[in-house]
Motif scaffolding. Structure first.
Motif, PDB file in Angstrom:
ATOM      1  N   GLY A  49      37.474  26.896  39.471  1.00 18.32           N
ATOM      2  CA  GLY A  49      38.082  28.134  38.976  1.00 18.32           C
ATOM      3  C   GLY A  49      37.678  29.332  39.815  1.00 18.32           C
ATOM      4  O   GLY A  49      38.503  30.210  40.111  1.00 18.32           O
ATOM      5  N   PHE A  50      36.418  29.384  40.220  1.00 23.18           N
ATOM      6  CA  PHE A  50      35.903  30.448  41.094  1.00 23.18           C
ATOM      7  C   PHE A  50      36.709  30.501  42.390  1.00 23.18           C
ATOM      8  O   PHE A  50      37.058  31.568  42.889  1.00 23.18           O
ATOM      9  CB  PHE A  50      34.425  30.158  41.381  1.00 23.18           C
ATOM     10  N   MET A  51      37.045  29.342  42.924  1.00 18.65           N
ATOM     11  CA  MET A  51      37.761  29.257  44.205  1.00 18.65           C
ATOM     12  C   MET A  51      39.236  29.642  44.108  1.00 18.65           C
ATOM     13  O   MET A  51      39.887  29.836  45.134  1.00 18.65           O
ATOM     14  CB  MET A  51      37.632  27.847  44.786  1.00 18.65           C
ATOM     15  N   GLN A  52      39.770  29.785  42.905  1.00 22.00           N
ATOM     16  CA  GLN A  52      41.176  30.172  42.767  1.00 22.00           C
ATOM     17  C   GLN A  52      41.434  31.597  43.252  1.00 22.00           C
ATOM     18  O   GLN A  52      42.577  31.965  43.507  1.00 22.00           O
ATOM     19  CB  GLN A  52      41.649  30.011  41.321  1.00 22.00           C
ATOM     20  N   THR A  53      40.393  32.378  43.420  1.00 20.36           N
ATOM     21  CA  THR A  53      40.539  33.746  43.911  1.00 20.36           C
ATOM     22  C   THR A  53      40.621  33.802  45.442  1.00 20.36           C
ATOM     23  O   THR A  53      40.905  34.845  46.004  1.00 20.36           O
ATOM     24  CB  THR A  53      39.366  34.621  43.434  1.00 20.36           C
ATOM     25  N   TYR A  54      40.351  32.663  46.080  1.00 17.27           N
ATOM     26  CA  TYR A  54      40.407  32.581  47.536  1.00 17.27           C
ATOM     27  C   TYR A  54      41.795  32.132  47.985  1.00 17.27           C
ATOM     28  O   TYR A  54      42.476  31.398  47.276  1.00 17.27           O
ATOM     29  CB  TYR A  54      39.370  31.580  48.058  1.00 17.27           C
ATOM     30  N   TRP A  55      42.163  32.525  49.177  1.00 16.44           N
ATOM     31  CA  TRP A  55      43.405  32.104  49.822  1.00 16.44           C
ATOM     32  C   TRP A  55      43.332  30.604  50.074  1.00 16.44           C
ATOM     33  O   TRP A  55      42.434  30.127  50.764  1.00 16.44           O
ATOM     34  CB  TRP A  55      43.547  32.880  51.112  1.00 16.44           C
ATOM     35  N   HIS A  56      44.246  29.863  49.527  1.00 13.30           N
ATOM     36  CA  HIS A  56      44.258  28.412  49.678  1.00 13.30           C
ATOM     37  C   HIS A  56      44.915  28.074  51.014  1.00 13.30           C
ATOM     38  O   HIS A  56      46.099  27.710  51.078  1.00 13.30           O
ATOM     39  CB  HIS A  56      45.000  27.753  48.519  1.00 13.30           C
ATOM     40  N   SER A  57      44.126  28.207  52.083  1.00 12.52           N
ATOM     41  CA  SER A  57      44.646  28.047  53.438  1.00 12.52           C
ATOM     42  C   SER A  57      43.548  27.534  54.360  1.00 12.52           C
ATOM     43  O   SER A  57      42.358  27.821  54.145  1.00 12.52           O
ATOM     44  CB  SER A  57      45.129  29.404  53.947  1.00 12.52           C
ATOM     45  N   ASP A  58      43.950  26.824  55.392  1.00 15.86           N
ATOM     46  CA  ASP A  58      43.003  26.415  56.426  1.00 15.86           C
ATOM     47  C   ASP A  58      42.498  27.612  57.228  1.00 15.86           C
ATOM     48  O   ASP A  58      41.528  27.485  57.965  1.00 15.86           O
ATOM     49  CB  ASP A  58      43.652  25.413  57.384  1.00 15.86           C
ATOM     50  N   SER A  59      43.146  28.766  57.069  1.00 12.01           N
ATOM     51  CA  SER A  59      42.746  29.979  57.782  1.00 12.01           C
ATOM     52  C   SER A  59      41.725  30.823  57.019  1.00 12.01           C
ATOM     53  O   SER A  59      41.272  31.835  57.544  1.00 12.01           O
ATOM     54  CB  SER A  59      43.980  30.826  58.099  1.00 12.01           C
ATOM     55  N   TRP A 137      46.347  39.309  44.715  1.00  8.46           N
ATOM     56  CA  TRP A 137      45.252  39.546  45.645  1.00  8.46           C
ATOM     57  C   TRP A 137      44.472  38.255  45.831  1.00  8.46           C
ATOM     58  O   TRP A 137      44.151  37.571  44.858  1.00  8.46           O
ATOM     59  CB  TRP A 137      44.330  40.649  45.124  1.00  8.46           C
ATOM     60  N   LYS A 138      44.190  37.930  47.087  1.00  9.88           N
ATOM     61  CA  LYS A 138      43.410  36.745  47.435  1.00  9.88           C
ATOM     62  C   LYS A 138      42.369  37.119  48.474  1.00  9.88           C
ATOM     63  O   LYS A 138      42.615  37.963  49.345  1.00  9.88           O
ATOM     64  CB  LYS A 138      44.305  35.633  48.011  1.00  9.88           C
ATOM     65  N   ILE A 139      41.206  36.491  48.391  1.00  8.91           N
ATOM     66  CA  ILE A 139      40.162  36.684  49.395  1.00  8.91           C
ATOM     67  C   ILE A 139      40.545  35.848  50.604  1.00  8.91           C
ATOM     68  O   ILE A 139      40.707  34.633  50.498  1.00  8.91           O
ATOM     69  CB  ILE A 139      38.798  36.248  48.843  1.00  8.91           C
TER      70      ILE A 139
END
Length: 145
Positions: A49-59, A137-139
């Motif tokens: 759940g914590f990681m859902q705020t991050y951009w789900h990308s290889d970049s 918004w995504k990190i």
């Protein structure tokens, strides 16, 4: 006539300078809510759940004390290895110190983090680059130390 044109232009400039400030305030509220969601997920022991705020990308880019991690999956794996259970995770608290708009849809966020843990507290600072992607918004880059 020139004076009227001048007043019209001046009024337009005043309105346009007001609008970005209002938009910035709204963006900052959304980013603050994102950080609160991160805190809540972490404090429940929910790294996924914590990681859902991050951009789900290889970049996605994460920089920590052990170097650079590239990509969402690698960052998730790193978090799970570093914090294998709720004892290691502890309770997270953020202090958001500075919001810097870099573009209409990009912010730099500076802050402090603190983990209260029975095995010893941890704390440090972070800088996040956040981008509005598909209206959210995504990190996209995280430097935490």
């Amino acid at each position: 006539m020139r004076f009227l044109l001048f007043l019209t232009l001046l009024g337009g400039l005043a309105f346009s300078s007001f609008q970005p400030a209002h938009a910035q305030q709204h963006d900052q509220q959304q980013i603050t809510a994102l950080m609160m969601a991160q805190t809540m997920a972490w404090n429940k022991g929910d790294i996924d759940g914590f990681m859902q705020t991050y951009w789900h990308s290889d970049s996605l880019l994460f920089i920590g004390k052990n170097g650079v991690t590239y990509g969402w999956q690698a960052t998730l794996n790193r978090y799970k290895k570093t914090y294998p259970d709720v004892t290691a995770m502890g309770k997270l608290d953020f202090k958001l110190l500075e919001f810097k708009p870099l573009a209409a849809d990009v912010y730099l966020l500076i802050g402090q983090w603190h983990l209260q843990r029975t095995i010893g507290d941890l704390q440090g600072h972070f800088s996040l680059v956040l981008k509005k992607i598909n209206g959210q918004w995504k990190i996209i880059a995280d430097h935490s130390s």
